[in-house]
Design a protein around this motif. Structure first.
Motif, PDB file in Angstrom:
ATOM      1  N   ILE A 169      -3.075  -4.680  -2.907  1.00 34.18           N
ATOM      2  CA  ILE A 169      -3.772  -3.451  -2.513  1.00 34.18           C
ATOM      3  C   ILE A 169      -3.125  -2.238  -3.163  1.00 34.18           C
ATOM      4  O   ILE A 169      -3.809  -1.286  -3.559  1.00 34.18           O
ATOM      5  CB  ILE A 169      -3.799  -3.316  -0.986  1.00 34.18           C
ATOM      6  N   ASP A 170      -1.805  -2.249  -3.285  1.00 36.80           N
ATOM      7  CA  ASP A 170      -1.123  -1.168  -4.008  1.00 36.80           C
ATOM      8  C   ASP A 170      -1.678  -1.031  -5.423  1.00 36.80           C
ATOM      9  O   ASP A 170      -1.896   0.076  -5.929  1.00 36.80           O
ATOM     10  CB  ASP A 170       0.379  -1.425  -4.058  1.00 36.80           C
ATOM     11  N   SER A 171      -1.899  -2.176  -6.081  1.00 34.97           N
ATOM     12  CA  SER A 171      -2.449  -2.151  -7.437  1.00 34.97           C
ATOM     13  C   SER A 171      -3.858  -1.570  -7.459  1.00 34.97           C
ATOM     14  O   SER A 171      -4.221  -0.812  -8.365  1.00 34.97           O
ATOM     15  CB  SER A 171      -2.471  -3.569  -8.029  1.00 34.97           C
ATOM     16  N   ILE A 172      -4.656  -1.914  -6.451  1.00 35.89           N
ATOM     17  CA  ILE A 172      -6.018  -1.383  -6.373  1.00 35.89           C
ATOM     18  C   ILE A 172      -5.997   0.130  -6.185  1.00 35.89           C
ATOM     19  O   ILE A 172      -6.718   0.878  -6.855  1.00 35.89           O
ATOM     20  CB  ILE A 172      -6.789  -2.053  -5.218  1.00 35.89           C
ATOM     21  N   LEU A 173      -5.130   0.601  -5.285  1.00 37.23           N
ATOM     22  CA  LEU A 173      -5.082   2.029  -4.979  1.00 37.23           C
ATOM     23  C   LEU A 173      -4.544   2.854  -6.135  1.00 37.23           C
ATOM     24  O   LEU A 173      -4.883   4.027  -6.280  1.00 37.23           O
ATOM     25  CB  LEU A 173      -4.232   2.260  -3.724  1.00 37.23           C
TER      26      LEU A 173
END
Length: 466
Positions: free
Chosen positions: A244-248
């Protein structure tokens, strides 16, 4: 040659010349495969597309860069317009009847949280209606929504990260998928979400693992404490938060607005009366969330943590902003509702910043009648927290924060004797301070009067000499 030997030789020849089953399967046309897929649930179509392309593990081994073959693409892109899920609904309802705890209880249904005594037939009817609604929403979308709710729990609970990742690749999730629901995917750890790392479409990632309309506790026919039922869940905070960090942090921005996390990611707790979750709702984040990685994740992103719905909302600078604007900017669904009362109105404790349920549930947050600020039960009970909203000893008085109670008693708007008793010492101290100030001013006046009189006497003496 004997007849028996001739028969055996003929059978051997037929076996040698018969085409392998695998070759026969792959010789079928794409149109025929699409016709076959029309008889499958929507999720099973995606699983079939994976099976006809390659082993699920091969997608991971290629760094999730593999693509479905032509037949699989045809299966994914085709959709039967008049598809009915009645047969699927019957099978899923029949399977659900066996999902009970040791006492024969079944999960509580969110829409009927306040019904404490309904028959098995009533429960089955409400379950079927709720499941039909979720399936309808799923089937009315193309591959913008992926929900494993339409396959048996016995199958969904065996799916691995390789299966999940391969499905995401085959449906083109990186560009198309807006909502992913891992209903009953208890065996998934989180690595299978990697195809979404650079997603530019994902808006909602629902990892609650239960159906939208179910709560993570069982129903009872009385006001006794409800028991919780959790399957063994493998979903882990580490890989999920990393992805999710990568998505954000995706270049160009992210569409992700909500993460629903499993209830099992919360610390151990005691279930209070009527199925409420008071310990979870009313503690600090580091006491609520079991994982340091999850705490770090929430702290490092612009997000609002709603422990009442087990959700993290992105794009809000504070919990207060989330509570005030959720109905204006957010299309809410059952995931956004309070798990205790199924309402979706929230407020924030002025002291600890926790999101609280604003409805009449067992959360017991209270609001000042005048200024409307909120205090949660934990802050109310904490003697070290100042200025909490409280009742007085009267059964007929309203709620006040200390400042509003003091102000209403000071200006005469509050006639409650019990409120006056609570603020008596403060008002007495204020009176003493004011009296001391008056005395000080009077003393200054006397000094100044004496100085004036002295000056006048000096002036009279001067005139007498002249």
């Amino acid at each position: 040659m004997t007849p028996e030997k001739e028969t055996n030789d003929s059978r051997a020849k037929r076996q040698r010349t018969a085409p392998p089953m695998q070759a026969a399967v792959h010789n079928l046309s794409a149109d025929l495969w699409c016709d076959i897929a029309d008889f499958l649930p929507k999720t099973s179509r995606a699983l079939l597309a994976v099976a006809l392309t390659a082993h699920p593990a091969s997608f991971r081994e290629s760094g999730w860069k593999g693509q479905p073959n032509a037949v699989s693409k045809a299966i994914i892109s085709s959709k039967r317009a008049d598809y009915s899920f009645d047969t699927i609904l019957d099978e899923l309802c029949e399977e659900a009847r066996g999902e009970t705890d040791a006492n024969g209880q079944r999960p509580s249904l969110k829409r009927y949280m306040h019904s404490t005594s309904y028959s098995t037939d009533e429960y089955d009817l409400r379950f079927r209606e709720s499941l039909s609604d979720q399936l309808m929403k799923y089937y009315n979308c193309a591959w913008e929504v992926m929900d494993f709710v339409d396959i048996p729990v016995s199958l969904a609970s065996r799916l691995t990260d390789d299966d999940l990742g391969a499905v995401l690749v085959c449906i083109g999730a990186i560009n198309n998928l807006k909502r992913l629901k891992l209903t009953h995917c208890f065996n998934v750890v989180g690595h299978g979400l990697e195809p979404l790392k650079i997603s530019n479409a994902l808006e909602k990632l629902d990892l609650g693992l239960y159906r939208d309309f179910e709560s993570p506790f069982w129903r009872v026919h009385s006001r006794e404490v409800r028991s919780l039922h959790f399957r063994e869940v493998k979903l882990s905070e580490g890989p999920v938060c990393d992805i999710i960090d990568s998505i954000l942090r995706r270049e160009g921005g992210s569409s992700l607005r909500r993460l629903q996390y499993p209830f099992e990611w919360c610390n151990d707790f005691v279930v209070q009366k009527e199925g409420s979750f008071e310990t979870i709702m009313n503690d600090n984040m580091d006491q609520i969330i079991r994982s340091g990685r999850m705490i770090e994740f929430v702290g490092h992103n612009t997000a609002a943590l709603n422990t009442i719905s087990c959700s993290v909302y992105f794009g809000f600078v504070s919990n207060a902003e989330f509570c005030s604007s959720i109905h204006d900017v957010w299309e809410t669904d059952l995931v956004d509702h309070c798990m205790s009362c199924n309402e979706r109105s929230f407020e924030v404790c002025i002291h600890c910043n926790q999101i609280l349920c604003d409805a009449d549930c067992s959360n017991d947050s209270i609001n000042c009648t005048v200024c409307k600020i909120t205090s949660c039960p934990r802050c109310q009970a904490d003697a070290s927290v100042a200025d909490v909203v409280t009742y007085c000893d009267s059964d007929y008085c309203e709620l006040f924060c200390p400042e509003c109670r003091l102000s209403s008693c000071r200006n005469g708007d509050n006639d409650c004797n019990d409120c006056k008793i609570m603020v008596f010492d403060t008002l007495a101290e204020e009176c003493n301070e004011k009296q001391a100030r008056i005395d000080s001013l009077l003393e200054e006046c006397r000094v100044q009067q004496a100085q004036i009189e002295s000056q006048q006497e000096e002036m009279e003496r001067s005139r007498s000499k002249h």
